[in-house]
Design an enzyme around this catalytic site. Structure first.
Site, PDB file in Angstrom:
ATOM      1  N   ASP A 162      -8.330  -6.998   0.901  1.00  0.00           N
ATOM      2  CA  ASP A 162      -7.484  -7.036   2.101  1.00  0.00           C
ATOM      3  C   ASP A 162      -8.237  -6.366   3.227  1.00  0.00           C
ATOM      4  OD1 ASP A 162      -5.941  -4.226   3.026  1.00  0.00           O
ATOM      5  OD2 ASP A 162      -6.861  -4.169   1.051  1.00  0.00           O
ATOM      6  N   ASP A 169       0.862  -1.181   0.000  1.00  0.00           N
ATOM      7  CA  ASP A 169       0.000   0.000   0.000  1.00  0.00           C
ATOM      8  C   ASP A 169       0.900   1.234   0.000  1.00  0.00           C
ATOM      9  OD1 ASP A 169      -1.977   1.860   0.286  1.00  0.00           O
ATOM     10  OD2 ASP A 169      -2.796   1.052   2.143  1.00  0.00           O
TER      11      ASP A 169
END
Length: 379
Positions: free
Chosen positions: A274, A95
């Site tokens: 996720d 990320d």
């Protein structure tokens, strides 16, 4: 080495759910897939061995913000990247750190150049720019790296959401330029995913989907959901975005969510998920099982010597009893955190595997509608 590829293998006949295969230089990923969150290079309380053997994870996440601060880029680069540093040799997604930076509302300042913020560790000041975040993620070494974006709150006014989206798109242009002008660092191909934003406004979301699709990236992500908006609104926006993103590219819904959220969004055409929920909830005594939700703190489990969940193909879920796990968590024993977290992750990976099998069988929609009430039961 080759860029990420996505093979669409099956479409469900009763919904927009699909089964596919993502190929990266660190291995293949069968979709739909859930990706355990390993923020600082480790999935909390779960070893890489357990991720392989019990959870059966195919890809995990790392976080740019946290890894940049600690252990730092020098440590990661000298190790040869995160794969070699943490011993996880399957795919990794990183990320961009945008969500973490923007959650530091009291210390961060947004400007055209990027975002200045203070470290949550020692208060030191830092600047994240789109170019810098690309360089950081190159050094971390994820197979999939995310564009740097602004994630506006779910209840943002239209004017703010529009300005935020325009900034995110300008930053995306800079991310793409930097990504394309820098080489892969460790001898395997990295892949950049842009992120759709636009808060809860369909016209902004459509505009963002179209702009991101024009970049012809190897995959695309949907951000800015599960940030406080009502669940039906989340579903509506997710469904809308799926209709406006390329069908031939994998779609990643960031940070969502409960088992039933995941199943509903699979039905809309999402491929990748996720969320910290399975590990965070597990550490706080909430277990997701094939029969429903268990609060293992409850006294009713004190003398229950049956396995945690015999419905899973997980050694931990079948080896340890509910009574023993309750005892460990009540006693604040570290082993309890490992068992609960590993079990919940094994359940999530079991769930998406089941979804894939039912997509291939052509009965996903009916299976989903039957299993969601079971999974929501409080036992």
């Amino acid at each position: 080495m080759a860029a990420l590829s996505f093979q669409l293998q099956h479409n469900d006949t009763g919904s927009k759910a699909r089964a596919g295969l993502i190929t990266t230089d660190h291995g293949q990923i069968e979709t739909p897939i859930f990706m355990p969150v390993g923020t600082v290079g480790s999935v909390k309380a779960v070893s890489q061995q357990l991720l392989n053997s019990d959870v059966k994870a195919q890809i995990i996440l790392g976080n740019t913000y946290h890894l940049y601060l600690r252990p730092g880029l020098e440590v990661l680069e000298k190790a040869g990247g995160l794969h070699r540093f943490n011993g996880w040799h399957k795919p990794i997604l990183t990320d961009s750190g945008g969500y973490q930076v923007f959650s530091l509302a009291g210390t961060r300042k947004i400007k055209e150049e990027g975002v200045t913020f203070q470290s949550h560790i020692d208060g030191s000041k830092h600047l994240f720019t789109p170019e810098g975040v690309m360089d950081i993620q190159r050094t971390i070494g994820g197979d999939i790296i995310m564009a740097f974006d602004e994630c506006p709150p779910g209840g943002s006014e239209y004017s703010y959401a529009r300005k935020s989206l325009e900034l995110t798109h300008r930053w995306l242009d800079r991310c793409v330029e930097r990504f394309n002008s820098t080489p892969d660092k460790y001898g395997y191909t990295q892949n950049l995913f842009p992120i759709v934003q636009g808060a809860m406004y369909k016209d902004l979301r459509k505009q963002s989907c179209e702009y991101i699709a024009s970049k012809n990236a190897t995959g695309n992500a949907i951000g800015g959901l599960s940030v406080g908006e009502p669940e039906p609104v989340m579903y509506e926006i997710c469904d809308w975005c799926c209709d406006h993103l390329p069908a031939e590219k994998p779609r990643y819904l960031m940070g969502v969510g409960t088992p039933w959220n995941i199943l509903e969004c699979i039905g809309m055409g999402i491929d990748m998920f996720d969320c910290v929920m399975p590990t965070r909830n597990g550490r706080n005594a909430m277990l997701f099982t094939t029969r429903g939700v268990i609060n293992i703190d409850n006294k009713k489990w004190e003398f229950d010597y049956s396995p945690i969940d015999e419905g899973l193909d997980s050694e931990i879920s079948n080896y340890y009893s509910k009574a023993y796990l309750r005892h460990l968590l009540k006693s604040k024993e570290i082993l309890g955190l490992t068992i609960a977290s590993t079990h919940n992750l094994a359940f999530y990976l079991w769930l998406v595997k089941q979804a894939r099998e039912h997509i291939i069988a052509g009965d996903f929609e009916s299976w989903k509608n039957n299993i969601i009430p079971v999974l929501k039961q409080r036992l």
